[in-house]
Scaffold this motif. Structure first.
Motif, PDB file in Angstrom:
ATOM      1  N   GLN A  86       0.819  -1.207   0.000  1.00 51.96           N
ATOM      2  CA  GLN A  86       0.000   0.000   0.000  1.00 51.96           C
ATOM      3  C   GLN A  86       0.853   1.257   0.000  1.00 51.96           C
ATOM      4  OE1 GLN A  86      -2.444  -0.761   3.524  1.00 51.96           O
ATOM      5  NE2 GLN A  86      -4.114  -1.439   2.226  1.00 51.96           N
ATOM      6  N   ARG A  90      -3.129   4.202   0.996  1.00 52.55           N
ATOM      7  CA  ARG A  90      -3.558   2.816   1.128  1.00 52.55           C
ATOM      8  C   ARG A  90      -3.985   2.208  -0.205  1.00 52.55           C
ATOM      9  NH1 ARG A  90      -5.817   5.220   5.664  1.00 52.55           N
ATOM     10  NH2 ARG A  90      -7.975   5.128   4.923  1.00 52.55           N
ATOM     11  N   ASP A 123      -9.121   2.453  -0.271  1.00 52.70           N
ATOM     12  CA  ASP A 123      -8.033   3.406  -0.073  1.00 52.70           C
ATOM     13  C   ASP A 123      -8.451   4.466   0.941  1.00 52.70           C
ATOM     14  OD1 ASP A 123      -9.739   5.115  -1.406  1.00 52.70           O
ATOM     15  OD2 ASP A 123      -8.488   5.296  -3.204  1.00 52.70           O
ATOM     16  N   CYS A 124      -7.634   5.498   1.082  1.00 54.09           N
ATOM     17  CA  CYS A 124      -7.908   6.522   2.090  1.00 54.09           C
ATOM     18  C   CYS A 124      -9.157   7.336   1.776  1.00 54.09           C
ATOM     19  CB  CYS A 124      -6.704   7.455   2.240  1.00 54.09           C
ATOM     20  SG  CYS A 124      -6.301   8.407   0.749  1.00 54.09           S
TER      21      CYS A 124
END
Length: 437
Positions: A86, A90, A123-124
């Motif tokens: 990652q 991420r 992801d973020c």
């Protein structure tokens, strides 16, 4: 970052803006698809999962995927590269492959899925790989992903159902914990809000980025005051932000608590010394984080969401990180206009960590679409007698590149993530760890 129709370019493409010097030799060879050079490096035993020298944390596999280098991807996986490594947001290599601007990305995406890429990871921004294919309206790629990944197919179906029911928004309501109250506030629908309140809706509930319903209200005073009257933290009458859009002019750093990768038991104190010149000269207030600038328009200041001094926020975040690592926090505070070492040795701490912040600023430019994050921080550790045990300066500039989303949206979402990784990197330096243990 990401939030409110935020689509990011691949971090691999963003890294191009910082220069190829940040890439490892293996990443450079992988991005070019130079299989011979890759095999030579692999044979020499290089770290297959080593990220480049920026906070983006992209590995060779990210680079190969981003550039559509199917054979390079195959070579790295055969050698044992982590298919789910990652980056700072991420995002795994499959995200980069989906968002690649190069030809042949469908083959790369298919290969990664076949080799076991985790399609359920978010992801973020709270997005899965399939969300980007759907957002980019890439039907060929979307069909490929859905045919190979049941979790992705289910994701798309749920999103379509949600849109059909009540969404006039470009993001999935299940994606970011957006509630009916958020939606009603955004529309300024007082009738719907009153009905939700009567039904017992929790108006303190936040979305995945920490925004409450009142911060979706876009400055509608009547809506904000109604919600504020029913929440634990009142913002009634708080309509002073430019254009009355609170969330566009403040950044929420609550999720930027650094992750400390070691455990300790010593008593420590955290001191953040604000030495930003424009703060000391009182040109800006201590809660100042940076600015956004439209073409030919004066910059608009960005501040911390809770309006606390930015360096006080840093002290709180750092202390929270060390507290999670079992250190006993004696105190955490920020200092201005005086020597940060003053008084050390009188607070019953075994160690004191001093963060001298000479610069820490976010600069958002509308005409370029770029968001810059600049930092210059001197970190020092002293013992109970005030003897210096460790000292290192961290300087740099991270560039969050242009994409289809609003620069402000990228600022609100990505800057806390970049700060998280910066603080995590600083706090996990081996020399700093040794000084504390």
């Amino acid at each position: 970052m990401k939030i409110k129709h935020v689509t990011f370019l691949m971090m691999g493409l963003l890294l191009l803006l910082t220069g190829c010097s940040t890439m490892t030799p293996l990443s450079r060879a992988s991005s070019r698809g130079d299989i011979g050079a890759m095999k030579d490096l692999i044979q020499k035993g290089v770290n297959l999962n080593e990220p480049g020298e920026t906070s983006y944390k992209a590995t060779a596999l990210h680079w190969a995927a981003s550039n559509g280098r199917e054979e390079a991807v195959r070579t790295l996986l055969a050698a044992g590269a982590n298919i789910n490594s990652q980056d700072y947001c991420r995002q795994t290599p499959i995200f980069y492959a989906v968002n690649s601007q190069q030809g042949g990305k469908a083959a790369t995406v298919g290969l990664l899925i076949d080799k076991g890429a985790d399609m359920s990871l978010k992801d973020c921004n709270g997005w899965m790989p399939v969300d980007y294919a759907r957002e980019n309206q890439d039907k060929v790629l979307l069909d490929l992903i859905m045919s190979k990944s049941p979790v992705s197919a289910e994701r798309v179906q749920k999103a379509k159902l949600a849109e059909g029911k009540h969404l006039n928004l470009p993001w999935d309501i299940t994606n970011c914990r957006v509630t009916e109250a958020h939606l009603a506030a955004k529309k300024g629908d007082m009738k719907a809000l009153k009905a939700l309140i009567a039904a017992g809706a929790d108006l303190d509930e936040v979305d995945c980025h920490g925004f409450r319903a009142d911060e979706y209200a876009r400055g509608t005073a009547e809506v904000i005051d109604l919600i504020a009257s029913k929440t634990s933290t009142s913002h009634k009458g708080d309509h002073h932000f430019p254009n009355n859009i609170r969330w566009e002019d403040s950044i929420n750093f609550n999720n930027a608590v650094p992750k400390i990768n070691y455990q300790g038991s010593k008593k420590i104190s955290i001191v953040v010394h604000d030495q930003r010149k424009y703060i000391l000269d009182k040109e800006k207030q201590p809660e100042y984080v940076g600015y956004t600038r439209h073409t030919a328009v004066a910059p608009k200041d960005l501040i911390t969401r809770d309006r606390k001094p930015f360096c006080e926020t840093l002290a709180t975040l750092i202390a929270a990180g060390y507290r999670k690592a079992n250190f006993e926090i004696v105190s955490s505070n920020f200092i201005m206009d005086k020597n940060a070492k003053e008084g050390i040795g009188q607070n019953k701490s075994d160690r004191t960590i001093i963060f001298r912040v000479n610069e820490l600023i976010t600069e958002t430019q509308y005409w370029s679409g770029y968001v810059d994050f600049k930092y210059d921080i001197l970190t020092t550790v002293v013992n109970e007698q005030g003897k210096e045990l460790y000292s290192q300066t961290f300087t740099g500039q991270e560039i969050i590149g242009a994409d289809k989303s609003s620069p402000v949206m990228r600022t609100l979402v990505v800057v806390p993530e970049v700060l998280y990784y910066l603080l995590t990197d600083i706090c996990n330096k081996p020399e700093l760890k040794s000084a504390l243990l």
